[in-house]
Design an enzyme around this catalytic site. Structure first.
Site, PDB file in Angstrom:
ATOM      1  CB  THR A   1     -14.835 -10.455   7.531  1.00  0.00           C
ATOM      2  OG1 THR A   1     -14.140 -11.056   6.429  1.00  0.00           O
ATOM      3  CG2 THR A   1     -16.286 -10.940   7.549  1.00  0.00           C
TER       4      THR A   1
ATOM      5  CB  CYS B   1     -19.622 -16.774  13.711  1.00  0.00           C
ATOM      6  SG  CYS B   1     -21.203 -15.931  13.645  1.00  0.00           S
TER       7      CYS B   1
ATOM      8  CG  ASP C   1     -12.527 -15.777  18.898  1.00  0.00           C
ATOM      9  OD1 ASP C   1     -11.355 -16.040  18.556  1.00  0.00           O
ATOM     10  OD2 ASP C   1     -13.358 -15.299  18.108  1.00  0.00           O
TER      11      ASP C   1
ATOM     12  CE1 TYR D   1     -15.890 -21.699   4.565  1.00  0.00           C
ATOM     13  CE2 TYR D   1     -16.770 -21.223   2.385  1.00  0.00           C
ATOM     14  CZ  TYR D   1     -16.642 -20.909   3.720  1.00  0.00           C
ATOM     15  OH  TYR D   1     -17.275 -19.791   4.217  1.00  0.00           O
TER      16      TYR D   1
END
Length: 264
Positions: free
Chosen positions: A202, A85, A37, A167
């Site tokens: 989320t 992810c 990350d 996207y």
């Protein structure tokens, strides 16, 4: 594939959201999880909580990803489960009205290229580099299985909305990677799948709950059943099942409460 105590896993975007939930579920199953990350503070804190390691990785940078895998393997051994992810993208319509000029303005090619790199190219990068390590590892079972790679697409891959030309098309490209890559890797015993999550609760979406409660209620009501946003833990549950079930290969799973997105 049996998920054994101490088996290594890599989760990109593991500091928050769907990646964080996946990292927790894998750690609870006994795996040693390496989190990739950009958010160092959140990633390091989460890695400590689950007994894993954090690696500051930019998925759009080849050297950064290579270094991340090297560090993760030095800490835990060869990963057998990889969950991708993380992503980076931009938003915009192919053509939009520009009030300043009084005419149409095209979405810049540079914006599209940024999303293609942050979604599609990065998915190939993560999957192929992980597969390279898995291919040189010993088989785990009598099937000759060496690992499982799961990519994150989106329902937008099939139901792309207005303003999602980047996207939606790039997430469709992620789904397009799955079958040919699974066939490329079949002789090495490496499985490849993708998950298309719908609207999940989320941190990004949860922020709307306070900012715009009316919109929040509308989003929940838009899901046929159950009439709520998905829980990240439900995404993570599917990630575990994909890893455990060796007959799941080259598949794209919708996880969406039966939602079908309207044009806008």
């Amino acid at each position: 594939m049996e998920l054994t105590e101490g088996m290594a896993a890599v989760v990109t975007g593991g500091a928050s959201g769907l990646g964080k939930a996946s990292a927790i579920a894998l750690a609870q199953a006994g795996l040693k999880v390496a989190i990739f990350d950009l958010n160092r503070e959140a990633g390091e804190a989460h890695a400590r909580e689950i007994g894993g390691t954090f690696h500051h990785v930019d998925i759009t940078d080849e050297d950064s990803v290579v270094a991340g895998f090297e560090a993760a393997r030095a800490a835990h051994g060869q990963e057998r489960v990889t969950v991708h992810c993380a992503m980076a993208s931009r938003r915009g319509k192919t053509l939009g009205w520009d009030k300043a000029s009084g005419g149409y303005k095209r979405l810049p090619t540079e914006d599209y290229a940024f999303g293609a790199e942050g979604i599609l190219v990065s998915s190939y990068r993560i999957a192929s580099l992980s597969a390279l390590g898995m291919a040189n590892a010993e088989p785990l079972n009598e099937d000759g299985e060496r690992g499982c790679i799961t990519l994150t697409a989106s329902v937008a891959a099939q139901d792309g909305q207005i303003g999602q030309v980047i996207y939606g098309s790039c997430k469709a490209g992620v789904n397009g990677l799955v079958l040919p890559m699974a066939r490329d890797l079949m002789d090495m015993g490496i499985r490849v799948n993708s998950v298309m999550p719908g609207i999940f609760a989320t941190p990004l979406m949860l922020g709307m709950k306070d900012r715009n409660p009316q919109m929040w209620d509308q989003l929940n009501a838009s899901v046929p059943f159950p009439k709520r946003l998905g829980h990240p833990e439900e995404f993570a549950s599917l990630i575990l099942e994909i890893a455990r079930n060796s007959y799941l290969n080259a598949h794209q799973f919708r996880l969406d409460g039966a939602i079908r997105m309207p044009p806008r």
